[in-house]
Design an enzyme around this catalytic site. Structure first.
Site, PDB file in Angstrom:
ATOM      1  N   HIS A 174      27.410  34.903  34.678  1.00 45.18           N
ATOM      2  CA  HIS A 174      28.014  35.813  35.586  1.00 45.18           C
ATOM      3  C   HIS A 174      28.823  36.319  35.598  1.00 45.18           C
ATOM      4  CE1 HIS A 174      27.756  37.323  39.989  1.00 45.18           C
ATOM      5  NE2 HIS A 174      28.421  38.099  39.258  1.00 45.18           N
ATOM      6  N   HIS A 201      31.368  39.920  34.726  1.00 44.73           N
ATOM      7  CA  HIS A 201      31.212  41.622  34.534  1.00 44.73           C
ATOM      8  C   HIS A 201      32.748  42.395  33.634  1.00 44.73           C
ATOM      9  CE1 HIS A 201      29.828  42.023  38.585  1.00 44.73           C
ATOM     10  NE2 HIS A 201      30.869  40.690  39.201  1.00 44.73           N
ATOM     11  N   LEU A 202      31.762  43.179  32.608  1.00 43.69           N
ATOM     12  CA  LEU A 202      32.402  43.270  31.045  1.00 43.69           C
ATOM     13  C   LEU A 202      33.362  44.941  31.427  1.00 43.69           C
ATOM     14  CD1 LEU A 202      30.857  41.272  28.970  1.00 43.69           C
ATOM     15  CD2 LEU A 202      32.837  40.813  29.629  1.00 43.69           C
ATOM     16  N   ARG A 203      32.816  45.561  32.074  1.00 44.36           N
ATOM     17  CA  ARG A 203      33.197  46.973  32.900  1.00 44.36           C
ATOM     18  C   ARG A 203      32.708  47.967  32.081  1.00 44.36           C
ATOM     19  NH1 ARG A 203      33.177  44.932  38.019  1.00 44.36           N
ATOM     20  NH2 ARG A 203      35.438  44.371  38.418  1.00 44.36           N
ATOM     21  N   ASN A 221      26.625  46.587  37.882  1.00 43.29           N
ATOM     22  CA  ASN A 221      27.655  47.937  38.692  1.00 43.29           C
ATOM     23  C   ASN A 221      28.954  47.889  38.127  1.00 43.29           C
ATOM     24  OD1 ASN A 221      28.970  45.195  37.957  1.00 43.29           O
ATOM     25  ND2 ASN A 221      30.046  45.487  40.323  1.00 43.29           N
ATOM     26  N   HIS A 266      27.159  32.912  42.812  1.00 42.35           N
ATOM     27  CA  HIS A 266      27.929  32.846  43.662  1.00 42.35           C
ATOM     28  C   HIS A 266      27.819  32.220  44.952  1.00 42.35           C
ATOM     29  CE1 HIS A 266      27.789  36.774  45.170  1.00 42.35           C
ATOM     30  NE2 HIS A 266      28.539  37.012  43.830  1.00 42.35           N
ATOM     31  N   ASN A 270      34.857  38.413  46.454  1.00 44.42           N
ATOM     32  CA  ASN A 270      33.354  38.317  47.443  1.00 44.42           C
ATOM     33  C   ASN A 270      32.622  37.424  46.810  1.00 44.42           C
ATOM     34  OD1 ASN A 270      31.383  39.208  48.951  1.00 44.42           O
ATOM     35  ND2 ASN A 270      30.997  41.509  48.913  1.00 44.42           N
ATOM     36  N   ASP A 305      32.465  34.678  37.657  1.00 50.32           N
ATOM     37  CA  ASP A 305      32.284  35.952  38.140  1.00 50.32           C
ATOM     38  C   ASP A 305      33.395  36.730  37.726  1.00 50.32           C
ATOM     39  OD1 ASP A 305      31.729  38.697  40.089  1.00 50.32           O
ATOM     40  OD2 ASP A 305      31.534  36.722  41.972  1.00 50.32           O
TER      41      ASP A 305
HETATM   42 ZN   LIG Z   1      28.518  39.255  43.526  1.00 51.80          ZN
HETATM   43 ZN   LIG Z   2      29.329  39.391  40.536  1.00 56.84          ZN
END
Ligand SMILES: [Zn+2]
Ligand SMILES: [Zn+2]
Length: 447
Positions: A76, A78-80, A110, A248, A294, A321
């Site tokens: 998990h 986020h590499l954006r 996302n 998470h 979150n 995350d």
């Molecule tokens: Zn999440």
């Molecule tokens: Zn996430």
């Protein structure tokens, strides 16, 4: 699935000899001093310490001081990319991963735009094949735009290399849409990875609902926002014979819901982050926006339940995350700051320092839980044994450092652990048979 599930940039295969290194792999049973030869990116040979010849390659003479572990895997991050490269990109994010001892990560969709089509998946995979220092797999979205309404072309994206699907950042609020996704999953395979949050309960909450939120006068997010959705989706997975992974986990009620589903034989798995294992809502009192995450940091008793869940195996793996945000985005009042903390560069060290040196978990269990994620997504789990592709991290467990003292490999600095005194540091990471990271002050001894 026809396409390769993980992609990284082409790199020369490693030829190395680790001499007298403490090999620890809970799966293959190694826990002692050995020589380890990596030839053309493969773990070619293990021998008693001091017995393998150097053969004109680089030698890491550990003299028993360093550990060699199977490199970690993060389910998990986020590499954006695309669209938010001011926070992170495939190159900086995977550099952070390698520096933390990870040799594989799974990127969330996302981004801007959301990765919700085979064309967009193809384009981020191309970037990974050009830039990524460690292999990257992708979970494109479950629903178009992650809006929770219309399913994406899941089968087409599976053929294009999707490991599974996730609307992370958001839940799939409609049970009917979730049920439909489970039915498509039965046809196309892959794992549905779920961010569990009932948005009607979470409302405009900015932290965990409890005594601390009341004292601070901040809107809270109740535990049941997460746990009722975990229970709902476990029930739907049971009904449709689906396969879901809970992202998470943050509260004890969710751990109980996962345990109940597992006891009933439902095909569920779960992850927990280092920040939920080590921090709680008391740490939010200072209103440091790096503690705004979150799901939110919950109570000390939730934290204890998460640790116990990880120990017992109800929670299968640690995932960071890793959620980078630019400085100016986080340097605003707590209520307005975006949610998320970075974590790739500190994950092992914070858990080793607090939980292993703190006498809470065994090192071998931590290594198992930091590598197990690959198997949950039907990928080979990194192992130290002759004939395996080299996915290794050389770790100096005695190294003392302060998180962030020399900056970060990540493009962002929003780390909830910044400034912490830590023990344990990766010196060298080999990912998919190639050297992906060398610690700056650490030079290999050539013969
Ligand atoms: Zn999440
Ligand atoms: Zn996430």
């Amino acid at each position: 699935m026809s396409a390769a599930p993980l992609l990284s940039r082409p790199s020369p295969s490693a030829d190395l000899l680790f001499r007298d290194v403490h090999v620890l792999d809970p799966r293959t049973g190694f826990d002692g001093r050995h020589d380890v030869r990596v030839r053309a990116g493969e773990l070619a040979e293990l021998g008693a310490a001091g017995t393998l010849e150097a053969e004109d390659v680089e030698v890491v003479d550990a003299q028993g001081r360093y550990h060699l572990l199977p490199a970690f895997f993060d389910t998990h991050v986020h590499l954006r990319t695309p669209g938010q490269e001011h926070k992170e990109d495939l190159e900086t994010g995977t550099r952070a991963a390698a520096a933390g001892g990870f040799a594989g990560v799974i990127a969330m969709p996302n981004t801007d735009p959301v990765v919700d089509s085979a064309a967009l998946l193809g384009s981020v995979r191309e970037v990974a094949a050009r830039e990524a220092r460690v292999p990257v797999g992708f979970l494109p979205a479950i629903t178009v735009g992650s809006a929770g309404v219309q399913l994406t072309e899941m089968a087409e994206m599976r053929d294009g290399g999707a490991l599974g699907f996730s609307d992370d950042g958001r839940p799939v609020s409609s049970a009917a849409v979730m049920r439909k996704a489970l039915r498509y999953q039965r046809l196309c395979g892959g794992v549905l990875a779920l961010h569990e949050e009932d948005v009607s309960l979470a409302g405009k909450g900015v932290m965990h609902e409890g005594a601390v939120s009341a004292a601070l006068g901040l809107a809270g997010i109740p535990s049941v926002s997460e746990s009722t959705m975990v229970a709902r989706d476990a029930a739907l997975a049971a009904y449709e014979h689906g396969r879901v992974h809970f992202q998470h986990l943050s509260v004890h009620e969710s751990v109980e819901a996962v345990a109940a589903a597992k006891a009933q034989g439902v095909s569920v798995s779960a992850e927990v982050t280092p920040h939920h294992l080590l921090l709680c809502d008391e740490q939010v009192r200072g209103l440091d926006s790096s503690t705004k995450v979150n799901p939110p940091l919950a109570t000390e008793s939730d934290r204890q339940a998460l640790i116990e869940g990880l120990r017992s195996g109800v929670i299968d793996c640690v995932a960071t995350d890793h959620a980078p945000h630019a400085r100016e985005e986080k340097e605003v009042p707590f209520e307005q700051a975006p949610m998320g903390t970075t974590g790739l560069e500190t994950a092992f060290a914070v858990l080793y320092t607090e939980l292993v040196l703190g006498g809470v978990l065994e090192l071998s269990l931590l290594v198992e839980r930091m590598t197990a994620g690959a198997g949950l997504f039907e990928l080979p789990v990194h192992r130290i044994a002759a004939g395996e592709v080299a996915n290794l991290v050389l770790m100096d467990l005695d190294a003392r450092w302060t998180a962030g003292e020399h900056g970060w490999e990540s493009r962002s600095a929003n780390c909830a652990f910044a400034g912490r005194a830590l023990r344990g540091r990766a010196l060298l990471t080999v990912a998919a048979g190639a050297v992906a990271y060398r610690e700056r002050s650490f030079s290999l001894v050539a013969v």
